[in-house]
Design an enzyme around this catalytic site. Structure first.
Site, short mmCIF file in Angstrom:
data_model
loop_
_atom_site.label_atom_id
_atom_site.label_comp_id
_atom_site.label_asym_id
_atom_site.label_seq_id
_atom_site.Cartn_x
_atom_site.Cartn_y
_atom_site.Cartn_z
N LYS A 48 56.20 45.16 33.58
CA LYS A 48 55.10 46.01 33.15
C LYS A 48 53.86 45.60 33.93
O LYS A 48 53.45 44.44 33.90
CB LYS A 48 54.87 45.86 31.65
CG LYS A 48 53.80 46.80 31.10
CD LYS A 48 53.69 46.70 29.59
CE LYS A 48 54.84 47.38 28.90
NZ LYS A 48 54.62 47.46 27.43
N GLN A 59 26.16 34.70 63.03
CA GLN A 59 27.08 35.34 63.96
C GLN A 59 27.41 34.39 65.12
O GLN A 59 26.70 33.43 65.38
CB GLN A 59 26.47 36.64 64.48
CG GLN A 59 26.28 37.68 63.38
CD GLN A 59 25.44 38.85 63.83
OE1 GLN A 59 24.22 38.80 63.81
NE2 GLN A 59 26.11 39.92 64.25
N ASP A 70 44.16 48.60 39.86
CA ASP A 70 44.05 49.85 39.12
C ASP A 70 43.33 50.95 39.91
O ASP A 70 43.96 51.80 40.51
CB ASP A 70 43.36 49.62 37.78
CG ASP A 70 44.32 49.12 36.71
OD1 ASP A 70 45.49 49.55 36.73
OD2 ASP A 70 43.92 48.33 35.86
#
Length: 431
Positions: free
Chosen positions: A138, A277, A173
């Site tokens: 489930k 960076q 979900d």
């Protein structure tokens, strides 16, 4: 001119909770007519889950079912089967997220529905891929995150908090719903060429795994080199045979981390994310912004590879810069120099951000009645010639009569369906 992308498309929505309804809500916002099938007397399980008032539908339900229609229907009764069959024959898309085998047992699996309407697109959400070892589990949100790579790679990497950790984002979900939505839209385009419907299968595990793609990249790199330079475990920590949890690293080759700001002890979200960076010019600008010009000539920090080897010293020094400022002050100091950075925004701040309201990223829906107005997250993509209709959520069974009339049932038949348990619950003790 109606520019709704899905104008004229009818969707039969036999889903509940979050994964399916997030998909069908997006289809409704694209202009489809979405007919939500709900259990008589009960409706979607989220209607009465986490309610703010026991008499009213919850925000959980309200935020996932805007602009749909609701019909109460027991599809297990003979009349219910007939009604659902007629609805399917009138539709372009049928979507369900019942547990494995349930739709087939009810008589509305892919083969049966395809026979009823060969042009229909059949979308289904299940926890796991067909044939999976875990196919009969489930599936809930944490189950998808744990089996899709998210939990194992999220969280802290030392101490008591070194445990598999869920993301706050609904990777299992709503993310699955968005993946199915993409599949449904592609299938509708395909039907324009073939004239035939198709079965679109979407698992929660695969949707979650798709967002963990770079973690598979890291796993492959680890197996080649035995380490990954961007991880906090490099260079002094130990790497096993699988990617460890990595705290707040950015995930690519740049040097990113989350730092405390001035009021962090009293404001749990007074933090900021700062990225160094790898480019020489970018690094020089960041050093100027923070007053760290000495790094430019220090071999421990002047190159990107050196910075990978001296993470802790970099974290400590940037922390000394951010801790004297609020998160907004840090952003104001760094942004003019082109340093990638951002404040950690709480849901309260996001909710109250006027620019997000203006952009319709956060929208207000007028439900009317006792609920009144509420906020929800709007459609995440913007069209130059179309804006979704953010209509209210349906009352339980509020469109039953309208829908039944639309597929040819008479008032007498509609009343009989309500009496025999097809569209309304039977009185207690009556079978």
């Amino acid at each position: 001119m109606n520019t709704a992308p899905l104008q004229g498309i009818r969707v039969i929505d036999m889903t509940q909770v979050q994964s399916g309804p997030s998909c069908t809500q997006m289809l409704a916002w694209f202009g489809a007519e979405v007919i939500k099938i709900e259990r008589p007397g009960k409706g979607d399980a989220t209607r009465d889950e986490l309610q703010f008032d026991p008499k009213l539908p919850s925000y959980y339900f309200l935020q996932l079912n805007s602009d749909k229609k609701s019909i109460t229907l027991d599809a297990a009764t003979p009349d219910g089967k007939e009604i659902l069959t007629k609805l399917i024959q009138s539709a372009d898309v049928f979507i369900e997220n019942m547990h494995p085998g349930a739709a087939d047992k009810l008589g509305f699996g892919w083969e049966a529905v395809h026979a009823m309407n060969p042009k229909i697109i059949y979308g289904t959400i299940k926890g796991f891929p067909q044939g999976s070892t875990y196919a009969n589990l489930k599936a809930y949100e944490p189950v998808a995150q744990c089996t899709g790579g998210a939990a194992a790679t999220t969280g802290w990497y030392t101490g008591e908090c070194n445990v598999p950790t869920q993301s706050g984002a609904a990777l299992g979900d709503s993310n699955t719903g968005m993946h199915l939505c993409i599949g449904i839209l592609a299938a509708l385009l395909q039907r324009e060429k073939t004239g035939e419907g198709v079965f679109v299968f979407q698992s929660m595990q695969e949707a979650c795994l798709n967002l963990c793609r770079i973690k598979l990249r890291d796993q492959l790199t680890l197996e080649k080199l035995g380490y990954c330079t961007q991880f906090p475990q490099y260079p002094d920590g130990n790497f096993g045979d699988t990617i460890p949890r990595a705290g707040n690293i950015e995930g690519s080759g740049v040097f990113g981390w989350c730092y405390k700001c001035k009021n962090w002890e009293t404001d749990a979200n007074d933090w900021v994310y700062v990225i160094l960076q790898r480019g020489e010019k970018d690094f020089e600008l960041a050093c100027k912004a923070m007053g760290f010009e000495d790094w430019l000539t220090n071999p421990d920090f002047s190159t990107a590879d050196a910075r990978d080897r001296n993470k802790q010293a970099i974290w400590n020094r940037i922390q000394s810069f951010t801790i004297t400022r609020t998160k907004d002050e840090v952003v104001q100091a760094l942004a003019p120099y082109g340093v990638p950075c951002a404040p950690v925004l709480s849901m309260k701040e996001i909710q109250d951000d006027p620019s997000l309201r203006q952009a319709k990223a956060i929208v207000e829906i007028d439900q009317g009645g006792e609920v009144g107005k509420f906020l929800t997250v709007g459609c995440p993509c913007t069209f130059s010639n179309y804006e979704p209709n953010y209509g209210p959520c349906p009352e339980l069974g509020g469109n039953t009569e309208e829908i039944l009339k639309g597929i040819g049932y008479t008032p007498d038949q509609i009343r009989s369906f309500a009496k025999n348990g097809t569209t309304a619950p039977l009185p207690d003790g009556q079978m």
